[in-house]
Design a protein around this motif. Sequence first.
Motif, short mmCIF file in Angstrom:
data_model
loop_
_atom_site.label_atom_id
_atom_site.label_comp_id
_atom_site.label_asym_id
_atom_site.label_seq_id
_atom_site.Cartn_x
_atom_site.Cartn_y
_atom_site.Cartn_z
N LEU A 284 101.12 38.37 21.06
CA LEU A 284 100.46 38.83 22.36
C LEU A 284 100.01 41.11 22.44
CD1 LEU A 284 102.56 38.26 25.98
CD2 LEU A 284 99.93 38.13 25.30
N ARG A 285 100.41 40.60 20.71
CA ARG A 285 100.61 42.28 19.77
C ARG A 285 99.20 42.83 20.11
NH1 ARG A 285 104.30 45.04 16.96
NH2 ARG A 285 105.62 43.43 16.87
N PRO A 286 98.55 42.41 19.64
CA PRO A 286 96.85 42.92 18.75
C PRO A 286 96.30 43.34 21.05
CG PRO A 286 97.30 40.82 18.41
CD PRO A 286 98.57 40.59 18.73
N ARG A 287 96.85 42.21 22.06
CA ARG A 287 96.01 42.56 23.45
C ARG A 287 97.16 43.47 23.44
NH1 ARG A 287 92.74 43.96 26.35
NH2 ARG A 287 93.05 42.99 28.69
N ILE A 288 98.18 44.15 23.58
CA ILE A 288 98.85 45.14 24.14
C ILE A 288 98.45 46.87 23.00
CG2 ILE A 288 101.68 46.49 23.50
CD1 ILE A 288 102.17 43.42 24.11
N THR B 251 95.15 51.72 23.57
CA THR B 251 94.58 52.36 22.84
C THR B 251 93.46 52.59 24.08
OG1 THR B 251 94.51 51.51 20.85
CG2 THR B 251 92.56 52.57 21.34
N GLU B 252 93.54 52.18 24.84
CA GLU B 252 92.12 52.22 26.02
C GLU B 252 92.34 53.63 27.50
OE1 GLU B 252 91.68 48.82 27.73
OE2 GLU B 252 90.19 48.01 26.10
N PHE B 253 94.59 52.84 27.38
CA PHE B 253 94.57 53.88 28.16
C PHE B 253 94.34 55.14 27.21
CE2 PHE B 253 96.79 50.09 29.97
CZ PHE B 253 96.22 50.73 31.84
N LEU B 254 95.51 55.54 26.09
CA LEU B 254 95.32 57.06 25.92
C LEU B 254 93.65 57.10 25.79
CD1 LEU B 254 98.12 56.59 23.32
CD2 LEU B 254 98.25 56.87 25.34
#
Length: 393
Positions: free
Chosen positions: A103-107, A112-115
């Motif tokens: 799951l690390r890449p999706r997290i 990145t999208e949120f920030l």
Amino acid sequence: MSDVDGLLTHLPEDPYPLYDVLRNKGRVLWLDGAQRWLVTGHEEALAVLRHPRMSSDRTRWDGYRPAPGYDRSAGMFTMDPPGHTRLRGLVQRAFTARVVEGLRPRIQQLVTEFLDAAEKRGEIDLIADFAGPLPAIVLAELLGIPSEGQLRYRRWATTMMGAIDPVSHATSSEQAAAGQRADDELTAYLGEIIALRRRDPRPDLISALLAAEESGQRLTGIELLEMCILLTVAGLETSVNLIGNGVGALLAHPAQLARLRDEPELLNSAIEELLRYDAPIQLSGRVPTEDIEIDGQTLRKGQMVGVVLGAANRDERAFTDPHELDLGRSPNNHVAFGRGIHFCLGAPLARIEGATAIGELVRRFPGLRPAGKPQRRTNPHVRGFTSLPVALR
């Protein structure tokens, strides 16, 4: 002792001085007013959490009564062996380190999208705009909830989080009613998803749980549904509060914030220290199934024992300068995720989410600072923010 008794109904904005008072009165202390034990010492907390005759089943408590209107006290997290052993074994087979690491890449992508969105605004509420939605989306995708249902999923889970109080029953009637409605709606929705996955398995956790086997056994339909709900609530509580409390602690300690920015290799150590310093879960309940002696006190069969994890994590016998935030602290034998057979199943996921979220926030925004008055939750069981405004530049 009124202030101490009040810990069971309303957590102060800063409970740690009161925890020190408690510990000085007794590391295993009987409260007449509340008719239960509180355990505040680190060694004593480990003894309770690891003891094979300490039950997580609240119904074994002599004073047990269901919470008014809403009681999420069933399921693996409040079960004892052999039922707990069977269920945890089944879930662990489907909730492996490989799955979590995958799951690390999706997290990272979500962070990145949120920030990116936050950077354009220059100021965010860390809980509403980042720490809240991030783990909710990860859990929804992990379980296999389609994108069109994720907003409702997050709303139901957040409402249930605000209503759950398994030790003190401090939840208001309004919160309890809202929690029950959210529970009913989430249960119905998850039931539909489970039915779909029975017919058409997908590469998600619900499908994996449906297929999981341990010693020839499977989860029953009710067990699977309960497991999905408990993973949702427990997973969100841990990750949301780890990120929120962690950033709150760093903002209150600018030297340590600068240290993390200058020494990014400290990130994993920093996450452990942030967990110790301001634990997401503050209070955990156990019930002796026979008379047990700890620290010279006899804990009688059927009495409630509240293990104050936040207090144990500030015990001067276990930690040098326990009230100091030291991102390089080693060793760091904190109990933020509990211990024993009920050690938090989602700890690896929470650690990855916390490290990715906090690490990127610190790296990208050197001007990170408070931007308004934060609002704390007062539930005695959990510690976190309902609002944490921050400026990014």
